[in-house]
Design a protein around this motif. Structure first.
Motif, short mmCIF file in Angstrom:
data_model
loop_
_atom_site.label_atom_id
_atom_site.label_comp_id
_atom_site.label_asym_id
_atom_site.label_seq_id
_atom_site.Cartn_x
_atom_site.Cartn_y
_atom_site.Cartn_z
N ILE A 29 -0.82 8.85 -6.28
CA ILE A 29 -0.84 7.71 -5.35
C ILE A 29 0.10 6.59 -5.76
O ILE A 29 0.24 5.60 -5.06
CB ILE A 29 -2.27 7.15 -5.20
CG1 ILE A 29 -2.75 6.53 -6.51
CG2 ILE A 29 -3.22 8.21 -4.70
CD1 ILE A 29 -4.08 5.79 -6.37
N CYS A 30 0.77 6.75 -6.89
CA CYS A 30 1.59 5.66 -7.42
C CYS A 30 3.02 5.74 -6.88
O CYS A 30 3.61 6.82 -6.82
CB CYS A 30 1.61 5.72 -8.94
SG CYS A 30 2.37 4.29 -9.70
N PRO A 32 4.03 -7.07 -5.30
CA PRO A 32 4.02 -5.87 -4.46
C PRO A 32 2.82 -4.97 -4.77
O PRO A 32 2.23 -5.04 -5.84
CB PRO A 32 5.31 -5.17 -4.86
CG PRO A 32 5.45 -5.53 -6.31
CD PRO A 32 4.95 -6.95 -6.43
N SER A 33 2.49 -4.13 -3.82
CA SER A 33 1.55 -3.04 -4.07
C SER A 33 2.33 -1.88 -4.67
O SER A 33 3.43 -1.57 -4.21
CB SER A 33 0.87 -2.61 -2.78
OG SER A 33 0.18 -1.38 -2.98
N LEU A 34 1.78 -1.26 -5.69
CA LEU A 34 2.41 -0.10 -6.32
C LEU A 34 1.68 1.19 -5.97
O LEU A 34 1.82 2.20 -6.65
CB LEU A 34 2.47 -0.30 -7.84
CG LEU A 34 3.15 -1.59 -8.31
CD1 LEU A 34 3.16 -1.67 -9.83
CD2 LEU A 34 4.57 -1.72 -7.76
N ILE A 35 0.89 1.12 -4.90
CA ILE A 35 0.13 2.27 -4.43
C ILE A 35 0.81 2.84 -3.18
O ILE A 35 1.08 2.12 -2.22
CB ILE A 35 -1.33 1.91 -4.11
CG1 ILE A 35 -2.02 1.33 -5.35
CG2 ILE A 35 -2.09 3.12 -3.58
CD1 ILE A 35 -2.10 2.28 -6.52
N LYS A 36 1.07 4.12 -3.20
CA LYS A 36 1.78 4.78 -2.11
C LYS A 36 1.03 4.62 -0.79
O LYS A 36 -0.17 4.86 -0.71
CB LYS A 36 1.94 6.27 -2.44
CG LYS A 36 2.82 7.06 -1.51
CD LYS A 36 2.86 8.53 -1.91
CE LYS A 36 3.42 8.70 -3.31
NZ LYS A 36 3.53 10.14 -3.69
N GLY A 37 1.74 4.22 0.24
CA GLY A 37 1.17 4.13 1.57
C GLY A 37 0.30 2.91 1.81
O GLY A 37 -0.22 2.74 2.91
N LYS A 38 0.15 2.05 0.81
CA LYS A 38 -0.68 0.87 0.98
C LYS A 38 0.20 -0.32 1.32
O LYS A 38 1.00 -0.77 0.49
CB LYS A 38 -1.48 0.59 -0.29
CG LYS A 38 -2.49 -0.53 -0.15
CD LYS A 38 -3.38 -0.60 -1.38
CE LYS A 38 -4.51 -1.56 -1.18
NZ LYS A 38 -5.43 -1.59 -2.35
#
Length: 261
Positions: free
Chosen positions: A61-62, A107-113
């Motif tokens: 997810i990262c 930033p968000s470092l979670i994929k798709g978030k």
């Protein structure tokens, strides 16, 4: 679902005066008698993107955006013993004025978030309590405060000028890193690490201790008393060990969960 503005104002007023009302099906009810706004300490937590993905259980997810090259904000957290009011909303339009800065620094470092969803979570968990302080008394003011502090504490320049650079081959003593940061923060910070699958200690976070007025410092005893009551407050990672060296790993955009493999 739309909420009556008078109900939202009532919840917000209750929060700002130190009392929280439960917001249930469009109604404020269930008065909680413990005031959540009576806090004196807060933490600005910065995270190093190069190590962030190492600490995730789900490595898939990262995702580190290629525009992210420096230390980012994890959160600005008042230290309180309770959960803040979730009826003080933040909308995307509230943050458009500073969205370019937030995108770069928080930033968000979670994929798709979507970045805004990350910011909204931080506002609900922490910003609503920070809002009891006038200088952070709205979503915009809260996020502006965090951005201002991040710019003030230019950790990237300090590390570079001290010769502490990212590497998979060179590690640093705990005291070397602390020594580089002490002129900027005094003793008002903690280092957090994660352990990679090779057993290396990788520096992941810097927790900066602040008073309510956003100046450096806060009594260690008071910090520990609050943290001992908050299981959810503790972010991923552990105190960086003093008996082994610490790696400041580079950002690996293609393989972020194993930056040195």
């Amino acid at each position: 679902m739309s909420y009556d503005k008078h109900i939202l104002w009532a919840c917000t007023a209750a929060l700002l005066t130190g009392w929280v009302l439960a917001f249930d099906n469009g109604h404020c009810s269930g008065i909680v008698t413990r005031p959540l706004c009576n806090w004196t300490c807060m933490q600005l937590t910065l995270q190093w993107p190069g190590s962030f993905c190492i600490g995730l259980n789900n490595k898939t997810i990262c995702k580190i955006p290629e525009t992210v090259r420096n230390w980012t904000i994890h959160g600005l957290w008042p230290m309180h013993t309770g959960y803040c009011c979730n009826c003080w909303p933040v909308f995307h339009s509230h943050l458009q004025e500073i969205e370019p800065e937030l995108t770069q620094l928080w930033p968000s470092l979670i994929k798709g978030k979507h970045f805004f969803f990350f910011w909204r979570e931080e506002w609900i968990k922490h910003g609503t309590c920070a809002g009891s302080e006038e200088t952070m008394g709205s979503p915009l003011l809260y996020f502006q405060a965090a951005v201002k502090l991040r710019k003030l504490f230019d950790i990237d320049s300090v590390l570079e000028s001290s010769g502490i650079k990212t590497s998979c081959d060179v590690s640093y003593k705990h005291d070397d890193i602390r020594g580089a940061l002490t002129p900027l923060f005094g003793n008002n910070f903690d280092l957090q690490c994660v352990t990679d699958r090779e057993g290396r200690e990788a520096w992941i976070q810097l927790k900066i201790h602040l008073f309510r007025n956003q100046t450096l410092g806060c009594t260690k005893q008071e910090q520990e008393e609050v943290l001992n009551t908050l299981a959810w407050f503790n972010s991923p990672g552990h105190p960086c060990p003093k008996n082994t060296t610490i790696f400041y790993v580079p950002i690996n955009y293609e393989n972020p969960h194993e930056p040195c493999n």
